[in-house]
Write a protein that holds these residues in place. Structure first.
Motif, mmCIF file in Angstrom:
data_model
loop_
_atom_site.group_PDB
_atom_site.id
_atom_site.type_symbol
_atom_site.label_atom_id
_atom_site.label_comp_id
_atom_site.label_asym_id
_atom_site.label_seq_id
_atom_site.Cartn_x
_atom_site.Cartn_y
_atom_site.Cartn_z
ATOM 1 N N GLN A 193 -26.267 8.141 -37.425
ATOM 2 C CA GLN A 193 -25.612 9.249 -36.719
ATOM 3 C C GLN A 193 -25.873 10.579 -37.415
ATOM 4 N N LEU A 194 -25.881 10.583 -38.729
ATOM 5 C CA LEU A 194 -26.176 11.803 -39.474
ATOM 6 C C LEU A 194 -27.602 12.275 -39.220
ATOM 7 N N ARG A 204 -24.734 2.604 -39.544
ATOM 8 C CA ARG A 204 -24.550 3.418 -38.347
ATOM 9 C C ARG A 204 -24.220 4.875 -38.691
ATOM 10 N N ASP A 205 -23.464 5.092 -39.751
ATOM 11 C CA ASP A 205 -23.131 6.462 -40.158
ATOM 12 C C ASP A 205 -24.380 7.232 -40.571
ATOM 13 N N ASP A 206 -25.276 6.558 -41.304
ATOM 14 C CA ASP A 206 -26.533 7.209 -41.699
ATOM 15 C C ASP A 206 -27.358 7.578 -40.472
ATOM 16 N N ARG A 259 -23.367 -2.099 -38.665
ATOM 17 C CA ARG A 259 -22.211 -1.224 -38.836
ATOM 18 C C ARG A 259 -22.301 -0.400 -40.123
ATOM 19 N N SER A 260 -22.830 -0.970 -41.182
ATOM 20 C CA SER A 260 -22.870 -0.256 -42.459
ATOM 21 C C SER A 260 -23.873 0.903 -42.449
#
Length: 105
Positions: A77-78, A73-75, A70-71
């Protein structure tokens, strides 16, 4: 309570060394396939494509430390969104140039 910093550094170094070894192997496989000519042309293209995808996964996981947690996942997606933009730009450029070439000839 904090973990031993030397142990963490050693584990990180082992990860980088493993990544380097895997990257070298994944670079040598397609190179050897092309140099030996042991595979037909389609087989060589597939070998290069599969090795490239595996190498991307190795780089994401072992060098960039991006996984499916989860930590991170944003990277991820970017990076995937940036890849989409690049693919659209390159694809659009090739499409326009292909149409222009067809109209010229």
């Amino acid at each position: 309570m904090s973990a031993d910093p030397r142990r963490e550094r050693r584990q990180e170094l082992h990860g980088y060394i493993a990544g380097l070894c895997l990257a070298l192997i994944l670079s040598a496989i397609p190179f050897a396939a092309v140099m030996t000519g042991a595979l037909p042309r389609a087989g060589i293209v597939w070998t290069i494509a599969i090795a490239a995808l595996c190498q991307v996964m190795v780089h994401f996981r072992l060098f960039l430390h991006i996984d499916l947690s989860r930590s991170h996942r944003d990277d991820l997606q970017l990076i995937l969104f940036s890849l989409l933009i690049v693919v659209l730009m390159v694809g659009g450029t090739l499409w326009v140039l292909g149409n222009q070439r067809a109209m010229m000839g």
